[in-house]
Motif scaffolding. Structure first.
Motif, PDB file in Angstrom:
ATOM      1  N   HIS A  24       4.961  26.978   2.675  1.00 48.89           N
ATOM      2  CA  HIS A  24       4.874  25.844   3.581  1.00 48.89           C
ATOM      3  C   HIS A  24       5.840  26.073   4.739  1.00 48.89           C
ATOM      4  O   HIS A  24       6.676  26.974   4.697  1.00 48.89           O
ATOM      5  N   LEU A  48      -9.612  26.333   3.691  1.00 50.07           N
ATOM      6  CA  LEU A  48      -8.978  25.026   3.836  1.00 50.07           C
ATOM      7  C   LEU A  48      -9.487  24.313   5.077  1.00 50.07           C
ATOM      8  O   LEU A  48      -9.922  24.948   6.034  1.00 50.07           O
ATOM      9  N   HIS A  49      -9.395  23.003   5.055  1.00 53.83           N
ATOM     10  CA  HIS A  49      -9.648  22.231   6.272  1.00 53.83           C
ATOM     11  C   HIS A  49      -8.450  22.455   7.187  1.00 53.83           C
ATOM     12  O   HIS A  49      -7.318  22.620   6.718  1.00 53.83           O
ATOM     13  N   THR A  51      -6.804  20.470   8.971  1.00 49.00           N
ATOM     14  CA  THR A  51      -5.787  19.436   8.787  1.00 49.00           C
ATOM     15  C   THR A  51      -4.887  19.772   7.602  1.00 49.00           C
ATOM     16  O   THR A  51      -3.668  19.597   7.670  1.00 49.00           O
ATOM     17  N   ALA A  52      -5.471  20.279   6.522  1.00 48.92           N
ATOM     18  CA  ALA A  52      -4.674  20.656   5.347  1.00 48.92           C
ATOM     19  C   ALA A  52      -3.719  21.793   5.700  1.00 48.92           C
ATOM     20  O   ALA A  52      -2.550  21.782   5.283  1.00 48.92           O
ATOM     21  N   ARG A  55      -0.854  20.446   7.855  1.00 46.84           N
ATOM     22  CA  ARG A  55       0.130  19.718   7.031  1.00 46.84           C
ATOM     23  C   ARG A  55       1.057  20.689   6.307  1.00 46.84           C
ATOM     24  O   ARG A  55       2.255  20.451   6.198  1.00 46.84           O
ATOM     25  N   SER A  61       3.080  19.335   3.065  1.00 46.80           N
ATOM     26  CA  SER A  61       2.384  19.789   1.860  1.00 46.80           C
ATOM     27  C   SER A  61       2.613  21.292   1.751  1.00 46.80           C
ATOM     28  O   SER A  61       3.350  21.865   2.554  1.00 46.80           O
TER      29      SER A  61
END
Length: 99
Positions: A24, A48-49, A51-52, A55, A61
């Motif tokens: 992360h 992954l999207h 947005t994910a 984040r 996240s």
């Protein structure tokens, strides 16, 4: 003397136990930069999207351990085997890693 099949050696390396790392923040972003992916391409390749992924880069996240390990392996391969025409933005990262 019988040599091991390259695929079997790869499978053995990939199946080895490693600690559960969840990438992360800046460390995740560094992997993406070293590999040379845009944010859009990284999200696509990771499944992954966007947005994910955003984040996870923001640090709110993190990526799953299997994706994190895969990205770290790709980053290590890119650092170990750079292009002969290495881009200046990753050359500094390579030098920082060696010191």
């Amino acid at each position: 003397m019988m040599l091991a099949h390259p695929l079997r050696m790869t499978e053995a390396l990939l199946s080895s136990e490693r600690p559960s790392i969840r990438l992360h923040g800046a460390r995740l972003y560094r992997c993406i930069v070293v590999i040379g992916w845009s944010e859009r391409l990284a999200a696509e390749r990771l499944g992954l999207h966007r947005t994910a992924l955003r984040r996870a880069i923001a640090g709110t996240s993190s990526l799953a351990p299997d994706l994190s390990g895969w990205l770290l392996d790709l980053e290590a391969a890119h650092l170990a085997h750079p292009s002969p025409h290495i881009h200046k933005s990753t050359a500094g990262l390579r030098l920082a890693e060696q010191t």
